[in-house]
Write a protein that holds these residues in place. Structure first.
Motif, mmCIF file in Angstrom:
data_model
loop_
_atom_site.group_PDB
_atom_site.id
_atom_site.type_symbol
_atom_site.label_atom_id
_atom_site.label_comp_id
_atom_site.label_asym_id
_atom_site.label_seq_id
_atom_site.Cartn_x
_atom_site.Cartn_y
_atom_site.Cartn_z
ATOM 1 N N ALA A 14 -6.156 -10.407 -9.163
ATOM 2 C CA ALA A 14 -6.594 -9.751 -9.216
ATOM 3 C C ALA A 14 -6.142 -8.057 -8.653
ATOM 4 C CB ALA A 14 -7.935 -9.564 -8.255
ATOM 5 N N ALA A 15 -5.440 -8.159 -8.102
ATOM 6 C CA ALA A 15 -4.491 -6.846 -7.257
ATOM 7 C C ALA A 15 -3.650 -5.823 -8.336
ATOM 8 C CB ALA A 15 -3.885 -6.891 -5.934
ATOM 9 N N ALA A 16 -3.082 -7.094 -8.955
ATOM 10 C CA ALA A 16 -2.252 -6.581 -10.076
ATOM 11 C C ALA A 16 -3.107 -6.035 -11.310
ATOM 12 C CB ALA A 16 -0.656 -7.909 -11.135
ATOM 13 N N GLY A 17 -4.371 -6.480 -11.347
ATOM 14 C CA GLY A 17 -5.069 -6.438 -12.514
ATOM 15 C C GLY A 17 -5.384 -5.380 -12.347
ATOM 16 N N TYR A 18 -6.150 -4.975 -10.531
ATOM 17 C CA TYR A 18 -6.692 -3.439 -10.226
ATOM 18 C C TYR A 18 -5.697 -2.415 -10.849
ATOM 19 C CZ TYR A 18 -8.888 0.232 -8.210
ATOM 20 O OH TYR A 18 -9.082 1.857 -7.685
ATOM 21 N N VAL A 19 -3.883 -2.531 -10.378
ATOM 22 C CA VAL A 19 -3.246 -1.759 -9.983
ATOM 23 C C VAL A 19 -2.864 -1.254 -11.295
ATOM 24 C CG1 VAL A 19 -0.430 -1.271 -10.067
ATOM 25 C CG2 VAL A 19 -1.716 -2.624 -8.157
ATOM 26 N N GLY A 80 -4.230 2.398 -5.872
ATOM 27 C CA GLY A 80 -3.010 1.751 -6.603
ATOM 28 C C GLY A 80 -1.782 1.434 -6.313
ATOM 29 N N GLN A 81 -1.551 1.928 -5.338
ATOM 30 C CA GLN A 81 -0.035 2.385 -4.544
ATOM 31 C C GLN A 81 -0.754 1.147 -3.108
ATOM 32 O OE1 GLN A 81 3.329 2.976 -5.347
ATOM 33 N NE2 GLN A 81 3.600 0.909 -3.948
ATOM 34 N N ALA A 82 -1.542 1.972 -2.894
ATOM 35 C CA ALA A 82 -2.001 0.592 -1.799
ATOM 36 C C ALA A 82 -1.985 -0.641 -1.603
ATOM 37 C CB ALA A 82 -3.075 1.779 -1.054
ATOM 38 N N ILE A 83 -2.355 -0.575 -2.841
ATOM 39 C CA ILE A 83 -3.577 -2.426 -2.845
ATOM 40 C C ILE A 83 -1.296 -2.581 -2.931
ATOM 41 C CG2 ILE A 83 -3.727 -3.754 -4.685
ATOM 42 C CD1 ILE A 83 -5.748 -2.482 -2.609
ATOM 43 N N THR A 85 1.618 -1.795 -1.928
ATOM 44 C CA THR A 85 2.331 -1.866 -0.715
ATOM 45 C C THR A 85 1.815 -3.167 0.568
ATOM 46 O OG1 THR A 85 2.958 0.604 -0.884
ATOM 47 C CG2 THR A 85 2.884 -0.553 1.108
ATOM 48 N N TRP A 86 0.428 -3.640 0.336
ATOM 49 C CA TRP A 86 -0.640 -4.604 1.085
ATOM 50 C C TRP A 86 0.060 -5.796 0.347
ATOM 51 C CZ3 TRP A 86 -1.811 -4.830 5.702
ATOM 52 C CH2 TRP A 86 -3.353 -6.114 6.548
ATOM 53 N N GLY A 87 -0.223 -6.399 -0.471
ATOM 54 C CA GLY A 87 0.161 -7.140 -1.174
ATOM 55 C C GLY A 87 1.435 -7.767 -0.862
ATOM 56 N N THR A 88 2.497 -6.911 -1.121
ATOM 57 C CA THR A 88 3.914 -6.892 -0.597
ATOM 58 C C THR A 88 4.274 -6.897 0.659
ATOM 59 O OG1 THR A 88 4.590 -4.553 -1.903
ATOM 60 C CG2 THR A 88 6.480 -5.546 -0.036
ATOM 61 N N VAL A 89 3.328 -6.485 2.007
ATOM 62 C CA VAL A 89 3.356 -6.605 3.198
ATOM 63 C C VAL A 89 2.658 -8.017 3.415
ATOM 64 C CG1 VAL A 89 2.103 -5.967 5.542
ATOM 65 C CG2 VAL A 89 3.230 -4.020 3.761
ATOM 66 N N LEU A 90 1.352 -8.294 3.365
ATOM 67 C CA LEU A 90 0.772 -9.781 3.096
ATOM 68 C C LEU A 90 1.944 -11.242 2.797
ATOM 69 C CD1 LEU A 90 -2.812 -9.426 2.240
ATOM 70 C CD2 LEU A 90 -2.071 -9.463 4.754
ATOM 71 N N GLY A 91 2.600 -11.002 1.189
ATOM 72 C CA GLY A 91 3.721 -11.147 0.794
ATOM 73 C C GLY A 91 4.762 -11.631 2.226
ATOM 74 N N GLY A 92 5.836 -10.410 2.688
ATOM 75 C CA GLY A 92 6.566 -10.844 2.868
ATOM 76 C C GLY A 92 5.931 -11.696 4.551
ATOM 77 N N VAL A 93 4.572 -11.454 5.008
ATOM 78 C CA VAL A 93 3.596 -11.883 6.617
ATOM 79 C C VAL A 93 4.160 -13.186 6.238
ATOM 80 C CG1 VAL A 93 1.916 -12.415 8.094
ATOM 81 C CG2 VAL A 93 2.582 -9.984 7.541
ATOM 82 N N ASP A 94 3.838 -13.850 5.121
ATOM 83 C CA ASP A 94 3.194 -14.979 4.591
ATOM 84 C C ASP A 94 4.633 -15.998 4.191
ATOM 85 O OD1 ASP A 94 0.949 -15.295 3.883
ATOM 86 O OD2 ASP A 94 0.854 -15.170 1.747
#
Length: 113
Positions: A14-19, A80-83, A85-94
């Motif tokens: 969904a995030a990729a679709g929004y971006v 879109g860039q913030a989405i 970045t947020w996905g990247t941050v969450l992926g790193g935390v995971d």
């Protein structure tokens, strides 16, 4: 907070679709901005002396409209860039959390119940 554990559920597709949609929308808004600026610069000299006030108001209104479209384009693209970045941050935390959990049981990469 009521003491419950709060979780972030990140929907990568969904995030990729929004971006993708935000990028396309930002580009269209940018194009609309360019057209608004072109309209603002149209030659209205044929309106004569009586039309000078209208021509000035026309140019000012379309210039302002172009400015609003430019702002909308920038904000849409930035969100879109913030989405992303947020996905990247969450992926790193995971990834860090998974590595920490995997290291919690020596000799295995699986968690034992």
């Amino acid at each position: 907070m009521d003491g419950n554990i709060e979780r972030v559920a990140w929907d990568h597709p969904a995030a990729a679709g929004y971006v993708r949609a935000a990028g396309a929308a930002a580009a269209l808004l940018g194009t609309a901005k360019d057209h608004a600026h072109a309209v603002a610069g149209m030659d209205l000299s044929g309106l004569g002396t009586l039309g000078n006030g209208f021509a000035a108001a026309w140019a000012a209104a379309w210039s302002a409209h172009g400015g609003h479209l430019q702002t909308a384009s920038a904000l849409t693209g930035a969100y879109g860039q913030a989405i992303t970045t947020w996905g990247t941050v969450l992926g790193g935390v995971d990834t860090e959390s998974a590595a920490t959990i995997a290291g919690a049981v020596p000799g295995t990469d699986q968690i034992q119940a």
